[in-house]
Scaffold this active site. Structure first.
Site, PDB file in Angstrom:
ATOM      1  N   ILE A 255     -54.753 150.114   0.062  1.00  0.00           N
ATOM      2  CA  ILE A 255     -56.139 150.269  -0.399  1.00  0.00           C
ATOM      3  C   ILE A 255     -56.700 151.548   0.217  1.00  0.00           C
ATOM      4  CG2 ILE A 255     -57.052 148.804   1.457  1.00  0.00           C
ATOM      5  CD1 ILE A 255     -59.255 147.946  -0.557  1.00  0.00           C
ATOM      6  N   LEU A 256     -57.350 152.332  -0.625  1.00  0.00           N
ATOM      7  CA  LEU A 256     -57.899 153.602  -0.150  1.00  0.00           C
ATOM      8  C   LEU A 256     -59.173 153.922  -0.915  1.00  0.00           C
ATOM      9  CD1 LEU A 256     -57.718 156.281   1.444  1.00  0.00           C
ATOM     10  CD2 LEU A 256     -56.346 157.194  -0.440  1.00  0.00           C
ATOM     11  N   VAL A 257     -60.239 154.133  -0.173  1.00  0.00           N
ATOM     12  CA  VAL A 257     -61.475 154.693  -0.730  1.00  0.00           C
ATOM     13  C   VAL A 257     -61.512 156.156  -0.306  1.00  0.00           C
ATOM     14  CG1 VAL A 257     -63.988 154.607  -0.720  1.00  0.00           C
ATOM     15  CG2 VAL A 257     -62.673 152.478  -0.662  1.00  0.00           C
ATOM     16  N   GLN A 262     -66.616 156.691   1.356  1.00  0.00           N
ATOM     17  CA  GLN A 262     -66.399 155.629   2.341  1.00  0.00           C
ATOM     18  C   GLN A 262     -67.712 155.192   2.981  1.00  0.00           C
ATOM     19  OE1 GLN A 262     -63.414 157.096   5.082  1.00  0.00           O
ATOM     20  NE2 GLN A 262     -61.790 157.055   3.541  1.00  0.00           N
ATOM     21  N   LYS A 264     -69.752 152.879   2.027  1.00  0.00           N
ATOM     22  CA  LYS A 264     -70.814 152.621   1.056  1.00  0.00           C
ATOM     23  C   LYS A 264     -70.613 151.283   0.345  1.00  0.00           C
ATOM     24  CE  LYS A 264     -71.714 157.536   0.225  1.00  0.00           C
ATOM     25  NZ  LYS A 264     -71.819 158.630  -0.770  1.00  0.00           N
ATOM     26  N   GLY A 265     -69.685 150.478   0.833  1.00  0.00           N
ATOM     27  CA  GLY A 265     -69.465 149.166   0.244  1.00  0.00           C
ATOM     28  C   GLY A 265     -68.397 149.113  -0.827  1.00  0.00           C
ATOM     29  N   GLY A 267     -65.072 149.564  -0.564  1.00  0.00           N
ATOM     30  CA  GLY A 267     -63.899 148.808  -0.146  1.00  0.00           C
ATOM     31  C   GLY A 267     -64.137 147.319  -0.276  1.00  0.00           C
ATOM     32  N   SER A 268     -65.309 146.865   0.143  1.00  0.00           N
ATOM     33  CA  SER A 268     -65.661 145.454   0.007  1.00  0.00           C
ATOM     34  C   SER A 268     -65.713 145.042  -1.461  1.00  0.00           C
ATOM     35  CB  SER A 268     -67.025 145.193   0.663  1.00  0.00           C
ATOM     36  OG  SER A 268     -66.994 145.520   2.036  1.00  0.00           O
ATOM     37  N   GLU A 289     -50.763 142.891   3.100  1.00  0.00           N
ATOM     38  CA  GLU A 289     -49.597 143.364   3.840  1.00  0.00           C
ATOM     39  C   GLU A 289     -50.023 144.218   5.034  1.00  0.00           C
ATOM     40  OE1 GLU A 289     -45.633 146.180   3.111  1.00  0.00           O
ATOM     41  OE2 GLU A 289     -46.826 145.487   1.421  1.00  0.00           O
TER      42      GLU A 289
END
Length: 468
Positions: A255-257, A262, A264-265, A267-268, A289
């Site tokens: 997972i990468l924003v 970044q 700023k919500g 990823g959530s 993982e």
């Protein structure tokens, strides 16, 4: 007899006391790749050559250069790399004062950079600048045949947890692409350099395996009245495992924003969408993982929010909290583990798709939140955490307490013959742990417990802020 005279042109004999001096060139100590390379993420060609772009901080550049992570043979070396957030091509601007072989050779910068950027690295600056116009629709084309995901309510267990964040903006969408088709594989190949640079310990996925799925977080922007441009804010790569007889499991692998977006919500929001997919498609569970600490924090905050609204989990938490408040656990010789009931673990997995390992992490935090006021019961709570950590770390060894192994003669195999017995009153014979070892072990356990308590407090504080 006359003396033999020395020839006037003969070379004088060398003085045995004098030694010829030999000069050595200075040994090249090299330069750390992290010290001479800067990487900028740019969205317009006007940002190339300036410091207007987003300067990103790689996890570790040294791993791509030589065996010791250094660059050799250059004086005054500076490398500036521009990465387009439109097409994800790259261009490197390399300057140096001179080169010399100081005993370590001269590092081949081109081949080293290609280890990171591969075919996305464009040597010609003009070719790189042209991509901002010729490939401005790269993301739009890649997601054309993708599946746009919507948050669908299912039995009241799917809801927009982060509805007040920037991630809830109406111009955002998540598109799912199945790896295996040409567009998805081509897009991911362009993203590999950022994965290598920004995701610790990550390696590229197999773009020929159709079990991989990409979830792309896209922002739609109108650059012209009739032209919608799609910007990639972040993505996650998920592997779909088969589970007998007719089910599947999802495992989040990457997972990468992107750096400009970044904190700023987003990823959530990606975690929320994946969880909703797991529920709506009724997969067995959703796992991660080897999650990094920061991502684990984000994931746990989201799961805690859901569990606080899940009645079966809350009923079990209230029961555990009452038991904890009932007595001075820190004074007892045997303290129960305060584990959730198996039927609740299964209910959480079946309904929310939270696997057992993650639920047990959340369980401790749920109990902490339920202790109100928590200060009054903190000593007993720390005892529970300490016993759990000790069991996780030393459980296997501690089970052998009171047991002894003695070799016995045998006509068959002398090295393989032994008997095991347990001493009375659990008195441990044989090798004993000395005082220093016991002290060191105690200190290490205390440090682990302190770190876990701090994690719990941070998550509880974050969740309580979202509840306000």
């Amino acid at each position: 007899m006359g003396q033999k005279q020395q020839q006037p042109n003969a070379d004088p004999l060398p003085d045995p006391k004098k030694r010829r001096r030999v000069g050595f060139s200075k040994i090249d100590a090299g330069v750390e790749a992290n010290d001479c390379i800067k990487i900028y993420l740019v969205s317009r060609k006007e940002e190339v050559g300036t410091s207007d772009g987003m300067c990103i901080t790689p996890v570790d550049l040294n791993q791509f250069f030589e065996e010791d992570g250094k660059i050799y043979g250059y004086e005054g070396l500076k490398i500036t790399i521009w990465v387009s957030s439109i097409s994800f091509h790259a261009h490197a601007d390399i300057t140096f004062e001179g080169t010399s072989d100081g005993g370590k050779g001269i590092t081949d910068l081109k081949s080293s950079l290609e280890k990171i950027f591969g075919e996305t690295l464009l040597e010609n600056r003009d070719d790189f600048l042209q991509t901002f116009s010729t490939e401005k629709n790269f993301i739009s084309s890649a997601v054309t045949n993708g599946e746009k995901l919507q948050n669908k309510a299912l039995n009241g267990h799917i809801s927009p947890i982060y509805s007040n964040s920037e991630a809830a903006s109406s111009d955002l969408e998540v598109v799912r692409l199945v790896i295996g088709n040409l567009a998805a594989g081509h897009l991911y190949s362009r993203l590999v350099p950022l994965v290598l640079l920004l995701v610790d310990g990550c390696s590229p996925i197999d773009v020929t395996d159709p079990s991989w799925e990409l979830y792309l977080l896209i922002q739609k922007k109108m650059d012209q009245p009739e032209n919608t441009q799609h910007l990639l804010l972040g993505f996650t790569a998920v592997y779909r495992f088969y589970r007998y007889p007719d089910g599947s499991r999802l495992r989040l692998s990457q997972i990468l924003v992107l750096p400009p977006y970044q904190h700023k919500g987003y990823g959530s929001y990606l975690v929320e969408v994946l969880s909703n997919v797991a529920i709506s498609e009724n997969v067995y569970d959703l796992t991660v993982e080897e999650p990094l600490d920061y991502f684990q924090h984000v994931r746990t905050c989201y799961d805690i929010k859901r569990l606080l609204a899940f009645d079966p989990a809350q009923s079990a938490v209230k029961s555990a909290v009452l038991r904890l408040k009932g007595g001075k656990l820190s004074k007892k010789t045997h303290v129960p583990r305060f584990l959730p009931p198996p039927d609740v673990v299964e209910d959480v997995r079946r309904t929310l798709k939270i696997n057992k390992k993650q639920f047990l992490q959340c369980w401790e935090i749920l109990i902490y939140i339920g202790l109100d006021p928590v200060e009054k019961h903190m000593e007993d709570y720390v005892t529970i955490i300490s016993n759990r950590v000790k069991a996780d770390i030393l459980g296997k060894d501690s089970e052998t307490a009171g047991k002894q192994v003695i070799d016995v003669p045998s006509p068959y195999n002398e090295e393989m013959s032994f008997i095991m017995f347990r001493t009375q009153n659990n008195e441990v014979g044989g090798v004993q742990m000395d005082e220093d070892q016991a002290k060191t072990q105690g200190e290490q356990l205390k440090q682990l417990v302190d770190e876990r308590i701090e994690e719990i407090k941070l998550v509880a504080q974050k969740v309580s802020q979202k509840n306000e």
